[in-house]
Design a protein around this motif. Structure first.
Motif, PDB file in Angstrom:
ATOM      1  N   VAL A 159      -3.419   6.133 -11.861  1.00  0.00           N
ATOM      2  CA  VAL A 159      -4.134   6.947 -12.773  1.00  0.00           C
ATOM      3  C   VAL A 159      -4.025   8.529 -12.201  1.00  0.00           C
ATOM      4  CG1 VAL A 159      -6.468   8.015 -13.522  1.00  0.00           C
ATOM      5  CG2 VAL A 159      -6.332   5.402 -13.280  1.00  0.00           C
ATOM      6  N   THR A 160      -3.828   8.623 -11.134  1.00  0.00           N
ATOM      7  CA  THR A 160      -3.750  10.122 -10.803  1.00  0.00           C
ATOM      8  C   THR A 160      -2.025  10.461 -10.066  1.00  0.00           C
ATOM      9  OG1 THR A 160      -4.536   9.477  -8.428  1.00  0.00           O
ATOM     10  CG2 THR A 160      -5.964  10.556  -9.857  1.00  0.00           C
ATOM     11  N   GLU A 161      -1.528   9.269  -9.779  1.00  0.00           N
ATOM     12  CA  GLU A 161      -0.359   9.389  -9.371  1.00  0.00           C
ATOM     13  C   GLU A 161       0.729   8.292 -10.208  1.00  0.00           C
ATOM     14  OE1 GLU A 161       0.245   9.115  -5.141  1.00  0.00           O
ATOM     15  OE2 GLU A 161      -1.361   9.726  -4.680  1.00  0.00           O
ATOM     16  N   PRO A 162       1.211   8.662 -11.403  1.00  0.00           N
ATOM     17  CA  PRO A 162       1.857   8.002 -12.204  1.00  0.00           C
ATOM     18  C   PRO A 162       3.298   7.147 -11.537  1.00  0.00           C
ATOM     19  CG  PRO A 162       1.107   9.762 -13.625  1.00  0.00           C
ATOM     20  CD  PRO A 162       0.932  10.169 -12.109  1.00  0.00           C
ATOM     21  N   GLY A 163       3.567   7.943 -10.780  1.00  0.00           N
ATOM     22  CA  GLY A 163       4.994   7.372 -10.205  1.00  0.00           C
ATOM     23  C   GLY A 163       4.750   6.476  -8.722  1.00  0.00           C
ATOM     24  N   ALA A 164       3.316   6.209  -8.555  1.00  0.00           N
ATOM     25  CA  ALA A 164       3.160   5.256  -7.249  1.00  0.00           C
ATOM     26  C   ALA A 164       3.528   4.028  -7.076  1.00  0.00           C
ATOM     27  CB  ALA A 164       1.298   5.431  -7.050  1.00  0.00           C
ATOM     28  N   ASP A 165       4.316   4.043  -5.961  1.00  0.00           N
ATOM     29  CA  ASP A 165       5.073   2.733  -5.622  1.00  0.00           C
ATOM     30  C   ASP A 165       4.142   1.414  -5.474  1.00  0.00           C
ATOM     31  OD1 ASP A 165       6.894   1.061  -4.748  1.00  0.00           O
ATOM     32  OD2 ASP A 165       7.248   1.623  -2.695  1.00  0.00           O
ATOM     33  N   ALA A 166       4.493   0.430  -5.986  1.00  0.00           N
ATOM     34  CA  ALA A 166       3.572  -0.746  -6.004  1.00  0.00           C
ATOM     35  C   ALA A 166       3.806  -1.552  -4.944  1.00  0.00           C
ATOM     36  CB  ALA A 166       3.895  -1.483  -7.440  1.00  0.00           C
ATOM     37  N   ALA A 167       5.010  -1.555  -4.084  1.00  0.00           N
ATOM     38  CA  ALA A 167       5.340  -2.180  -3.071  1.00  0.00           C
ATOM     39  C   ALA A 167       4.302  -2.799  -1.935  1.00  0.00           C
ATOM     40  CB  ALA A 167       6.736  -2.022  -2.154  1.00  0.00           C
ATOM     41  N   GLY A 168       3.717  -1.970  -1.447  1.00  0.00           N
ATOM     42  CA  GLY A 168       2.749  -2.059  -0.319  1.00  0.00           C
ATOM     43  C   GLY A 168       1.543  -2.882  -1.038  1.00  0.00           C
ATOM     44  N   PHE A 169       1.280  -2.658  -1.999  1.00  0.00           N
ATOM     45  CA  PHE A 169      -0.090  -3.277  -2.874  1.00  0.00           C
ATOM     46  C   PHE A 169       0.426  -4.766  -3.200  1.00  0.00           C
ATOM     47  CE2 PHE A 169      -0.432   1.229  -3.709  1.00  0.00           C
ATOM     48  CZ  PHE A 169      -1.700   1.575  -3.276  1.00  0.00           C
ATOM     49  N   LEU A 170       1.579  -4.897  -3.780  1.00  0.00           N
ATOM     50  CA  LEU A 170       2.160  -6.220  -3.794  1.00  0.00           C
ATOM     51  C   LEU A 170       2.189  -7.110  -2.649  1.00  0.00           C
ATOM     52  CD1 LEU A 170       4.819  -5.374  -6.618  1.00  0.00           C
ATOM     53  CD2 LEU A 170       2.529  -6.683  -7.035  1.00  0.00           C
ATOM     54  N   ARG A 171       2.425  -6.520  -1.523  1.00  0.00           N
ATOM     55  CA  ARG A 171       2.579  -7.114  -0.400  1.00  0.00           C
ATOM     56  C   ARG A 171       1.304  -7.797   0.089  1.00  0.00           C
ATOM     57  NH1 ARG A 171       5.710  -3.770   1.869  1.00  0.00           N
ATOM     58  NH2 ARG A 171       4.157  -2.689   2.777  1.00  0.00           N
ATOM     59  N   ARG A 172       0.443  -6.912  -0.088  1.00  0.00           N
ATOM     60  CA  ARG A 172      -0.853  -7.423   0.409  1.00  0.00           C
ATOM     61  C   ARG A 172      -1.498  -8.478  -0.535  1.00  0.00           C
ATOM     62  NH1 ARG A 172      -4.578  -1.917  -0.350  1.00  0.00           N
ATOM     63  NH2 ARG A 172      -6.120  -3.303  -0.315  1.00  0.00           N
ATOM     64  N   ALA A 173      -1.117  -8.324  -1.863  1.00  0.00           N
ATOM     65  CA  ALA A 173      -1.293  -9.455  -2.811  1.00  0.00           C
ATOM     66  C   ALA A 173      -0.622 -10.841  -2.581  1.00  0.00           C
ATOM     67  CB  ALA A 173      -1.268  -9.181  -4.384  1.00  0.00           C
ATOM     68  N   ALA A 174       0.447 -10.718  -2.325  1.00  0.00           N
ATOM     69  CA  ALA A 174       1.306 -11.795  -1.772  1.00  0.00           C
ATOM     70  C   ALA A 174       0.871 -12.682  -0.593  1.00  0.00           C
ATOM     71  CB  ALA A 174       2.788 -11.553  -1.670  1.00  0.00           C
ATOM     72  N   GLU A 175       0.148 -11.773   0.419  1.00  0.00           N
ATOM     73  CA  GLU A 175      -0.374 -12.413   1.538  1.00  0.00           C
ATOM     74  C   GLU A 175      -1.730 -12.651   1.516  1.00  0.00           C
ATOM     75  OE1 GLU A 175       0.706  -9.313   4.373  1.00  0.00           O
ATOM     76  OE2 GLU A 175       2.755  -9.611   4.204  1.00  0.00           O
ATOM     77  N   SER A 176      -2.239 -12.628   0.239  1.00  0.00           N
ATOM     78  CA  SER A 176      -3.732 -13.008   0.132  1.00  0.00           C
ATOM     79  C   SER A 176      -3.858 -14.495   0.462  1.00  0.00           C
ATOM     80  CB  SER A 176      -4.267 -12.552  -1.309  1.00  0.00           C
ATOM     81  OG  SER A 176      -3.622 -13.388  -2.252  1.00  0.00           O
ATOM     82  N   ARG A 177      -5.350 -14.836   0.304  1.00  0.00           N
ATOM     83  CA  ARG A 177      -5.652 -16.171   0.614  1.00  0.00           C
ATOM     84  C   ARG A 177      -5.461 -16.895  -0.798  1.00  0.00           C
ATOM     85  NH1 ARG A 177     -11.955 -17.818   1.264  1.00  0.00           N
ATOM     86  NH2 ARG A 177     -11.997 -19.956   0.888  1.00  0.00           N
ATOM     87  N   ALA A 178      -5.504 -16.221  -1.837  1.00  0.00           N
ATOM     88  CA  ALA A 178      -5.551 -17.042  -3.209  1.00  0.00           C
ATOM     89  C   ALA A 178      -3.877 -17.229  -3.446  1.00  0.00           C
ATOM     90  CB  ALA A 178      -5.860 -15.879  -4.253  1.00  0.00           C
ATOM     91  N   ALA A 179      -3.252 -16.339  -2.946  1.00  0.00           N
ATOM     92  CA  ALA A 179      -1.701 -16.635  -3.078  1.00  0.00           C
ATOM     93  C   ALA A 179      -1.149 -17.601  -2.361  1.00  0.00           C
ATOM     94  CB  ALA A 179      -0.822 -15.205  -2.705  1.00  0.00           C
ATOM     95  N   ALA A 180      -1.652 -17.779  -0.928  1.00  0.00           N
ATOM     96  CA  ALA A 180      -1.545 -19.139  -0.284  1.00  0.00           C
ATOM     97  C   ALA A 180      -2.049 -20.365  -0.708  1.00  0.00           C
ATOM     98  CB  ALA A 180      -1.999 -18.731   1.183  1.00  0.00           C
ATOM     99  N   GLU A 181      -3.281 -20.405  -1.182  1.00  0.00           N
ATOM    100  CA  GLU A 181      -3.821 -21.515  -1.728  1.00  0.00           C
ATOM    101  C   GLU A 181      -2.957 -22.080  -3.140  1.00  0.00           C
ATOM    102  OE1 GLU A 181      -8.460 -20.908  -0.515  1.00  0.00           O
ATOM    103  OE2 GLU A 181      -8.044 -20.719  -2.639  1.00  0.00           O
ATOM    104  N   LEU A 182      -2.785 -21.076  -3.956  1.00  0.00           N
ATOM    105  CA  LEU A 182      -1.710 -21.331  -4.906  1.00  0.00           C
ATOM    106  C   LEU A 182      -0.524 -22.026  -4.495  1.00  0.00           C
ATOM    107  CD1 LEU A 182      -2.717 -18.555  -7.508  1.00  0.00           C
ATOM    108  CD2 LEU A 182      -2.959 -20.901  -7.863  1.00  0.00           C
ATOM    109  N   ALA A 183       0.125 -21.474  -3.553  1.00  0.00           N
ATOM    110  CA  ALA A 183       1.455 -21.736  -3.200  1.00  0.00           C
ATOM    111  C   ALA A 183       1.485 -23.352  -2.620  1.00  0.00           C
ATOM    112  CB  ALA A 183       1.997 -20.601  -2.264  1.00  0.00           C
TER     113      ALA A 183
END
Length: 227
Positions: A159-183
């Motif tokens: 919202v405040t930084e339209p060019g913000a990088d998603a990489a770190g946020f995606l990494r956290r999501a990919a390492e989440s409990r939900a991701a592990a359970e689905l995988a």
């Protein structure tokens, strides 16, 4: 923008603006449903209400968490929905966390439902509305779901930084409990591609706005022109 990040049970008052986040998988599924042509999605408060709506409207498409069940046409999996023909259809969705979170803030003046797949469109709509106080409802794991919190924080940043990088946020999501359970196949009604589809940033160009229509909580896509 004053952003708050709360679990469903932490909501003690109706916020003016709410962004309800369920990455894995309710609102990724909702976005795919719209991409496959759905006109609207009714967010059902219970499985019984979903079945009652189906009984009154046999042409509506019902979906739920978990394995297939009588009366339900689909399960809450983006990969299993991505080839469906939903042109002009109404979808009834009942999930464990996402739909519950949206219904918990139904009195807010603006309710958006989101995942990574609609992150920028959601942030853009918040910028357009000039929302200075936004409550992000982290629906999974009593507000502790890392994939939902990461996505919420990413949208807030965008919202405040339209060019913000998603990489770190995606990494956290990919390492989440939900991701592990689905995988690992722990969750029923899933497909091996679900995690990857839930982590596609800005796959779709629309935000998703929930409003009350005829006593139902109805989700529709909303496209805001790019600036």
């Amino acid at each position: 923008m004053d952003a708050r990040f709360l679990g469903i049970t932490d909501l003690v008052e109706t916020p003016p603006v709410a962004v309800v986040v369920d990455v894995m998988r309710a609102f990724t599924v909702a976005a795919w449903a719209f991409a496959r042509g759905a006109e609207k999605i009714v967010l059902a408060p219970s499985l019984e209400e979903a079945l009652a709506l189906k009984a009154r409207h046999p042409d509506w498409v019902t979906l739920k968490d978990g394995p297939p069940a009588p009366g339900f046409d689909a399960v809450n999996s983006p990969a299993l929905l991505r080839s469906a023909d939903l042109g002009g259809r109404t979808v009834v969705q009942k999930t464990t966390a996402g739909t519950v979170g949206a219904l918990a803030v139904k009195e807010a003046s603006l309710v958006l439902c989101a995942g990574f797949v609609v992150a920028e469109a959601t942030a853009r709509l918040l910028r357009e509305r000039g929302s200075d106080r936004v409550t992000f409802v982290v629906t999974g794991e009593d507000g502790r779901a890392e994939e939902d919190l990461a996505c919420a924080e990413y949208i807030a940043r965008r919202v405040t930084e339209p060019g913000a990088d998603a990489a770190g946020f995606l990494r956290r999501a990919a390492e989440s409990r939900a991701a592990a359970e689905l995988a690992q196949g722990v969750r029923q009604g899933a497909h091996p591609d679900d995690v990857a589809l839930c982590l596609e940033v800005d796959r779709f160009p629309f935000a998703m706005v929930a409003t009350s229509e005829d006593a139902l909580m109805v989700l529709r896509p909303h496209t805001t022109p790019s600036t």
